[in-house]
Motif scaffolding. Structure first.
Motif, short mmCIF file in Angstrom:
data_model
loop_
_atom_site.label_atom_id
_atom_site.label_comp_id
_atom_site.label_asym_id
_atom_site.label_seq_id
_atom_site.Cartn_x
_atom_site.Cartn_y
_atom_site.Cartn_z
N PRO A 34 15.32 11.35 2.80
CA PRO A 34 15.88 11.74 1.66
C PRO A 34 16.02 11.86 -0.02
N VAL A 35 14.09 11.96 -0.34
CA VAL A 35 13.75 11.84 -1.43
C VAL A 35 13.61 13.31 -2.23
N PRO A 36 14.37 13.65 -3.27
CA PRO A 36 13.97 15.22 -3.66
C PRO A 36 12.54 14.49 -3.79
N VAL A 37 11.50 15.61 -4.21
CA VAL A 37 10.20 15.45 -4.93
C VAL A 37 10.12 16.27 -5.74
N LEU A 38 9.02 15.65 -7.24
CA LEU A 38 9.35 16.00 -8.25
C LEU A 38 8.53 15.98 -9.35
N TRP A 39 7.50 15.32 -8.64
CA TRP A 39 5.24 15.84 -9.08
C TRP A 39 4.49 15.06 -8.07
N GLY A 40 4.21 15.97 -7.63
CA GLY A 40 3.07 15.61 -6.85
C GLY A 40 2.02 15.56 -5.85
N ALA A 41 1.93 14.48 -4.07
CA ALA A 41 2.24 14.72 -2.77
C ALA A 41 3.72 14.49 -1.99
N THR A 42 3.36 15.09 -1.13
CA THR A 42 4.83 14.52 -0.96
C THR A 42 4.74 13.51 0.10
N SER A 43 4.09 12.52 0.36
CA SER A 43 3.52 11.43 1.58
C SER A 43 3.23 10.75 1.39
N GLU A 44 3.07 9.61 1.82
CA GLU A 44 2.85 9.06 1.71
C GLU A 44 2.19 7.89 2.55
N LEU A 45 0.80 7.42 3.03
CA LEU A 45 0.60 6.82 3.85
C LEU A 45 0.54 5.25 4.13
N ILE A 46 1.30 4.41 4.17
CA ILE A 46 1.33 2.81 4.84
C ILE A 46 0.18 2.44 5.81
N ILE A 47 -0.09 3.31 6.46
CA ILE A 47 -1.33 2.73 7.18
C ILE A 47 -2.32 4.14 7.96
N ASN A 48 -3.46 3.92 7.84
CA ASN A 48 -4.40 5.32 7.60
C ASN A 48 -5.75 4.03 8.61
N LEU A 49 -5.41 4.63 9.90
CA LEU A 49 -7.09 3.66 10.30
C LEU A 49 -8.08 4.65 9.98
N PRO A 50 -8.69 4.39 10.43
CA PRO A 50 -9.79 4.78 9.83
C PRO A 50 -10.41 5.87 11.00
N PRO A 51 -11.42 7.26 11.08
CA PRO A 51 -11.85 8.45 11.92
C PRO A 51 -12.63 7.23 13.13
N GLY A 52 -12.00 7.97 14.07
CA GLY A 52 -12.28 7.28 15.48
C GLY A 52 -11.94 5.73 15.87
N SER A 53 -10.46 4.92 14.61
CA SER A 53 -9.78 4.19 16.14
C SER A 53 -8.72 4.90 15.96
N HIS A 54 -8.24 4.14 16.81
CA HIS A 54 -6.66 4.43 16.77
C HIS A 54 -5.96 3.08 17.59
N GLY A 55 -4.26 3.93 17.25
CA GLY A 55 -3.81 1.98 18.16
C GLY A 55 -2.93 2.33 18.53
N GLU A 56 -1.97 1.70 19.21
CA GLU A 56 -0.74 1.95 20.07
C GLU A 56 0.94 2.05 19.83
N THR A 57 1.88 2.84 19.84
CA THR A 57 2.79 2.70 19.17
C THR A 57 4.01 1.98 19.99
N SER A 58 4.58 1.34 20.10
CA SER A 58 5.98 1.18 21.17
C SER A 58 6.94 1.27 20.62
N ARG A 59 8.07 0.56 20.70
CA ARG A 59 9.56 0.18 20.35
C ARG A 59 9.65 -0.60 20.34
#
Length: 326
Positions: A34-59
């Motif tokens: 809940p951080v209102p957007v003032l200017w610019g894009a609305t998301s931040e990629l902390i991790i963005n794997l290259p095309p063709g690759s993927h990771g596994e998710t868990s909890r």
């Protein structure tokens, strides 16, 4: 870890939502803040794997984890239930347990409920620091300070403690600014426990810089002078990157993975310094607004800087961040 999503590629922070959320989707893990957007894009990629690759998710506990080979990242969204110290302590204890001895934390992003509010004589930021340092000391003992990653903390108007991180199997090199006292050595006048982070973390392919402000030693300088504080902040950044053989901050902005966050205490200061920010800090080899979300939030922190409950303008990016506070 048992994968919950087979084709996950990203860990994303989304700004401008009304209610905090954390979802594991087909494309990855997404956290709404809940951080209102003032200017610019609305998301931040902390991790963005290259095309063709993927990771596994868990909890693991409160953490949603994205892992690929030796690298991993994750996020925890924890209700505070009146005890921020314990929420901070438990999140870090869970983080250290899931990293084990095979992984090292590189960068941590914290979002702290009402960060400048005082409860029982302490600011919430100070209370958060107590829990964080307890966890480091319990897990690492006398060697705790050598394990502290790059980090930042920002206030949110929600009774939650949110913590995102990136880590890897390669051991990082941590940097300190020669003109600044290491945050973990701040005097006790700033709180019962000092902040637990390094000024920067250097990995094999990225440099993560912590929240950086107009600070010399452990004291804020040029108070009331937003132009002067921007100047000192950029000087602090240049001192750090000279340790990496860059001759100026401008040289850093030309790197292909360059991105940043900027926090202003007063949103009304933006028109005054926006031109300077773009000239000094934007990525010169990309369009000026490349993936740089912004928000108007209820307070922010870099190292240890009292914000007195003021709102702050935020310009956000996934790799580097610095803070200008008046």
């Amino acid at each position: 870890m048992t994968p919950a999503v087979e084709t996950a590629r990203s860990l994303t922070l989304r700004f401008g939502v009304d209610v905090i959320s954390c979802e594991a989707e087909g494309s990855g893990i997404s956290v709404g803040l809940p951080v209102p957007v003032l200017w610019g894009a609305t998301s931040e990629l902390i991790i963005n794997l290259p095309p063709g690759s993927h990771g596994e998710t868990s909890r693991t506990g409160e953490f949603q984890i994205l892992q690929q080979l030796g690298d991993l990242g994750g996020v925890a969204v924890c209700p505070i239930d009146g005890n921020l110290e314990e929420a901070s302590f438990e999140c870090y204890r869970t983080l250290f347990a899931l990293l084990g001895t095979a992984h090292h934390p590189y960068r941590v992003w914290h979002y702290v409920s009402a960060i400048n509010d005082r409860v029982k004589g302490l600011e919430n930021y100070q209370t958060f620091n107590i829990g964080r340092r307890r966890a480091f000391d319990d897990h690492f003992g006398e060697g705790a300070e050598a394990q502290m990653p790059a980090a930042s903390a920002v206030g949110i108007p929600s009774p939650h403690f949110v913590m995102a991180f990136v880590a890897g199997s390669g051991r990082p090199r941590f940097l300190e600014n020669p003109r600044q006292t290491p945050a973990y050595h701040y005097p006790q006048s700033y709180g019962p426990k000092s902040p637990s982070f390094a000024r920067a973390a250097v990995t094999k392919d990225l440099v993560y810089i912590s929240g950086t402000a107009s600070i010399r030693g452990h004291e804020t300088v040029r108070v009331g002078d937003i132009d002067g504080q921007l100047e000192v902040t950029v000087e602090n950044l240049e001192l750090l990157v000279k340790e990496l053989d860059y001759d100026s901050w401008e040289a850093v902005t030309r790197q292909p993975k360059y991105a940043l966050k900027v926090y202003l205490r007063h949103a009304t200061d933006l028109p005054r310094i926006q031109g300077k920010l773009e000239r000094q800090c934007r990525a010169h080899n990309h369009p000026p607004h490349r993936s740089l979300p912004s928000g108007l939030g209820p307070g922010n922190r870099s190292g240890f800087r009292t914000m007195n409950g003021k709102r702050s303008w935020t310009w956000v990016g996934p790799v580097l961040d610095f803070v200008v506070c008046v």
